[in-house]
Design a protein around this motif. Structure first.
Motif, PDB file in Angstrom:
ATOM      1  N   THR A   1      -9.648  -0.812  -2.010  1.00  0.00           N
ATOM      2  CA  THR A   1      -9.168  -0.457  -0.635  1.00  0.00           C
ATOM      3  C   THR A   1      -8.085  -1.433  -0.348  1.00  0.00           C
ATOM      4  O   THR A   1      -8.407  -2.427  -0.694  1.00  0.00           O
ATOM      5  CB  THR A   1     -10.393  -0.495   0.377  1.00  0.00           C
ATOM      6  N   ARG A   2      -6.859  -1.071   0.232  1.00  0.00           N
ATOM      7  CA  ARG A   2      -5.839  -1.764   0.362  1.00  0.00           C
ATOM      8  C   ARG A   2      -6.199  -2.297   1.863  1.00  0.00           C
ATOM      9  O   ARG A   2      -6.590  -1.578   2.677  1.00  0.00           O
ATOM     10  CB  ARG A   2      -4.648  -1.171   0.278  1.00  0.00           C
ATOM     11  N   THR A   3      -5.796  -3.545   2.183  1.00  0.00           N
ATOM     12  CA  THR A   3      -5.656  -3.868   3.488  1.00  0.00           C
ATOM     13  C   THR A   3      -4.553  -3.174   4.190  1.00  0.00           C
ATOM     14  O   THR A   3      -3.229  -2.951   3.763  1.00  0.00           O
ATOM     15  CB  THR A   3      -5.082  -5.549   3.534  1.00  0.00           C
ATOM     16  N   PRO A   4      -4.740  -2.644   5.622  1.00  0.00           N
ATOM     17  CA  PRO A   4      -3.665  -1.892   6.176  1.00  0.00           C
ATOM     18  C   PRO A   4      -2.646  -2.956   6.550  1.00  0.00           C
ATOM     19  O   PRO A   4      -2.664  -4.149   6.706  1.00  0.00           O
ATOM     20  CB  PRO A   4      -4.261  -1.323   7.357  1.00  0.00           C
ATOM     21  N   VAL A   5      -1.268  -2.532   6.406  1.00  0.00           N
ATOM     22  CA  VAL A   5      -0.268  -3.024   6.646  1.00  0.00           C
ATOM     23  C   VAL A   5       0.149  -2.692   8.337  1.00  0.00           C
ATOM     24  O   VAL A   5       0.014  -1.487   8.869  1.00  0.00           O
ATOM     25  CB  VAL A   5       1.109  -2.560   6.025  1.00  0.00           C
TER      26      VAL A   5
END
Ligand SMILES: NC(=O)c1ccc[n+]([C@@H]2O[C@H](COP(=O)([O-])OP(=O)(O)OC[C@H]3O[C@@H](n4cnc5c(N)ncnc54)[C@H](O)[C@@H]3O)[C@@H](O)[C@H]2O)c1
Ligand SMILES: O=C(O)C[C@H](O)C(=O)O
Length: 329
Positions: free
Chosen positions: A2-6
């Protein structure tokens, strides 16, 4: 994984461009189809209610990549943790307003926003200024943000770039996808110079394919340079969807790179290349890779181009001198 939101901050979020922009950011067009985003909408108090309405509509889209929407009227909060900032909100020129008044009114917006970016944004912040006069507003914001690397402040000339490609495609009958290496030089104003001398159409030199310098001088250049005014005349409002589309293109290209063999146009702080005085935020041909841009070097600038680049750069220098006199930079 899961990517950290930008975190993406948009100013003027309740305006026309904002309305055309936010849904595309939320659907993944700004950064990529696998990049989650959190939106931070910055408005003036009078714009808050409309921004809330837009946020309700964004909710109603159930965008898979949208991980949150916050609305602010305080720039310090609006830019907190921002990784990307789209500075769209600006003071439009109204009837009877002199150029100095316009620069001064926008200084009142872009100076505090620059400081708020300086004090609150994430270390990797990338800034695109859309609000006019975009190049000089970017200069004002940059001057107020001494801790942010100067090259992170950019101004939008991608709309001009896209307009020029489209006009060239119409003239030659080529699809837009065949047109590469077009350049917008200078200011996002009527003095800008759309340059086709290094552009290619399906691999052939565009100026040679066109073979009509009169069309270039009397039709192509003025059509592109005055397109914004023509849209205002026709629509009764300034370009919004095409401006939002260009803002998406600008950031997407900056983050994800230019295609091999191609370049784009961005308003960026000059390093002195092509005789543009260092520090002016002027449009150049650039390639992008790994989230960074570089000016395309070594292009021959013929006499026709030199005169037009110089005229637009002169205007940028005049705007810089005017905001310097107003104490904005
Ligand atoms: N660079 C380009 O290619 C390009 C193209 C088209 C339009 N523009 C410019 O973009 C700007 C916005 O256009 P629009 O059609 O969305 O205008 P708009 O008037 O519809 O919206 C502007 C919004 O900005 C808000 N705003 C004003 N001051 C603010 C501040 N200090 N902080 C936060 N929000 C603020 C207003 O409340 C309004 O909601 C204009 O300056 C326009 O000239 C630039
Ligand atoms: O808002 C404007 O003055 C015009 C705009 O910058 C445009 O190029 O469409």
């Amino acid at each position: 994984m899961t990517r950290t939101p930008v975190n993406v901050t948009v100013t003027g979020a309740a305006g026309q461009i904002g309305y055309a922009l936010l849904f595309r950011i939320a659907s993944g067009h700004l950064l990529g189809a696998d990049v989650p985003v959190k939106l931070r909408l910055l408005e003036i108090p009078q714009g808050l209610k409309a921004a809330e309405g837009t946020a309700m509509e964004l909710d109603d889209c159930a965008f898979p990549l949208l991980r949150g929407i916050d609305i602010f009227d305080d720039p310090n909060k609006g830019f907190e943790g921002a990784n990307v900032a789209l500075l769209v909100g600006a003071r439009p020129r109204t009837k009877g307003m002199e150029r100095g008044d316009l620069l001064s009114a926008n200084g009142g917006i872009f100076k505090p926003q620059g400081k708020a970016i300086n004090d609150n944004a994430a270390d990797d912040i990338k800034i695109l200024v859309v609000g006019n006069p975009a190049n000089t507003n970017a200069l004002i914001a940059q001057a107020a943000a001494p801790d942010v690397p100067a090259e992170r402040f950019t101004a939008m000339t991608r709309l001009d770039h896209n307009r020029a490609i489209s006009q060239l495609a119409k003239k030659t009958g080529a699809p837009v996808t065949d047109i590469k290496r077009l350049t917008i030089w200078g200011n996002h104003s009527a003095t800008q110079y759309p340059d086709i001398f290094h552009a290619e159409i399906a691999g052939k030199n565009a100026a040679e394919v066109v073979g009509d310098e009169q069309w270039l001088a009397d039709t192509f250049i003025p059509t592109v340079a005055k397109r914004g005014a023509a849209i205002i005349e026709a629509r009764g409002a300034s370009s919004a969807a095409s401006a939002a589309n260009a803002a998406i293109d600008h950031v997407h290209t900056w983050v994800n790179g230019t295609a091999e063999g191609d370049w784009t146009s961005m308003g960026i702080p000059s390093d002195g290349s092509y005789g543009v005085p260092e520090g002016l935020i002027s449009s150049f041909p650039v390639t992008c890779k790994d989230g960074k841009y570089e000016i395309v070097q070594g292009l021959d600038v013929n006499e026709f181009s030199r005169a037009r680049i110089d005229a637009s750069v002169r205007e940028l220098a005049e705007e810089r001198d005017a905001v310097r006199e107003l104490g904005l930079i």
